[in-house]
Design an enzyme around this catalytic site. Sequence first.
Site, PDB file in Angstrom:
ATOM      1  N   SER A 158      -0.605   0.640   6.186  1.00 37.35           N
ATOM      2  CA  SER A 158      -0.874  -0.231   7.332  1.00 37.35           C
ATOM      3  C   SER A 158      -1.904  -1.277   6.949  1.00 37.35           C
ATOM      4  CB  SER A 158      -1.380   0.604   8.514  1.00 37.35           C
ATOM      5  OG  SER A 158      -1.471  -0.183   9.673  1.00 37.35           O
ATOM      6  N   ASP A 159      -1.841  -2.410   7.653  1.00 38.84           N
ATOM      7  CA  ASP A 159      -2.823  -3.465   7.446  1.00 38.84           C
ATOM      8  C   ASP A 159      -2.979  -4.227   8.758  1.00 38.84           C
ATOM      9  OD1 ASP A 159      -4.372  -4.774   5.082  1.00 38.84           O
ATOM     10  OD2 ASP A 159      -3.631  -6.452   6.280  1.00 38.84           O
ATOM     11  N   THR A 160      -4.202  -4.632   9.061  1.00 36.52           N
ATOM     12  CA  THR A 160      -4.481  -5.357  10.307  1.00 36.52           C
ATOM     13  C   THR A 160      -5.222  -6.645   9.983  1.00 36.52           C
ATOM     14  OG1 THR A 160      -4.612  -3.287  11.539  1.00 36.52           O
ATOM     15  CG2 THR A 160      -5.636  -5.219  12.559  1.00 36.52           C
ATOM     16  N   GLY A 200       0.567  -4.510  10.586  1.00 37.14           N
ATOM     17  CA  GLY A 200       1.801  -4.163   9.908  1.00 37.14           C
ATOM     18  C   GLY A 200       1.788  -2.687   9.554  1.00 37.14           C
ATOM     19  N   LYS A 259       0.835  -1.205   0.000  1.00 34.27           N
ATOM     20  CA  LYS A 259       0.000   0.000   0.000  1.00 34.27           C
ATOM     21  C   LYS A 259       0.871   1.256   0.000  1.00 34.27           C
ATOM     22  CE  LYS A 259      -3.730  -2.275   2.517  1.00 34.27           C
ATOM     23  NZ  LYS A 259      -4.468  -2.362   3.792  1.00 34.27           N
TER      24      LYS A 259
END
Length: 188
Positions: free
Chosen positions: A68-70, A105, A52
């Site tokens: 960011s990624d969750t 992340g 991203k």
Amino acid sequence: MKTVVLASQSPRRKELLTQAGIEFTVQPSVKEEIYDPAETPDNIVASLALQKAEEVFAQHPEAVVIGSDTMVAIDGKMLGKPKDEEEAARMLKQLSGRTHQVHTGAAILSKEDRTVFTETVQVTFYPLTESEINTYIQSKEPADKAGAYGIQGLGAVLVERIEGDYFSIVGLPVAKVVRALKKHGIQL
């Protein structure tokens, strides 16, 4: 002063950066999320955050870009956003009375540096009754949340305890991100 760009349209991530006193603009990544399901959840969220950030950084090479990624995982299995109420109920039943992991992340990119990391938090749910699950699903809150719950909303009553950074569960390890931003020349 450099511009900070958040490569996400998540209202929670926007709120956390604002709360931390960071001035930023938003340009969501539209890149299709590609990952190897054989990878571990912590590696997957780091990779997705980086993808991203790289997409948006290519359009803003003078900026500092945050991706960011969750992801929620239990027994090594990832739980994304539920497709419907039935899937939300299955996820919540699976999490009921158990400990799971929330992996977030983050990738911060600038001309000067590249920072990628993952925060993992242990989250334990209270045992949930069928009625509690149904009431929570009827609130519509689980619809757009990984693991079918949002700890910052009504989902807070499902959680018995956490071990780790609360803000990572919400969607951004904000204290660690702020420290990384300083390495990229961003001062509060």
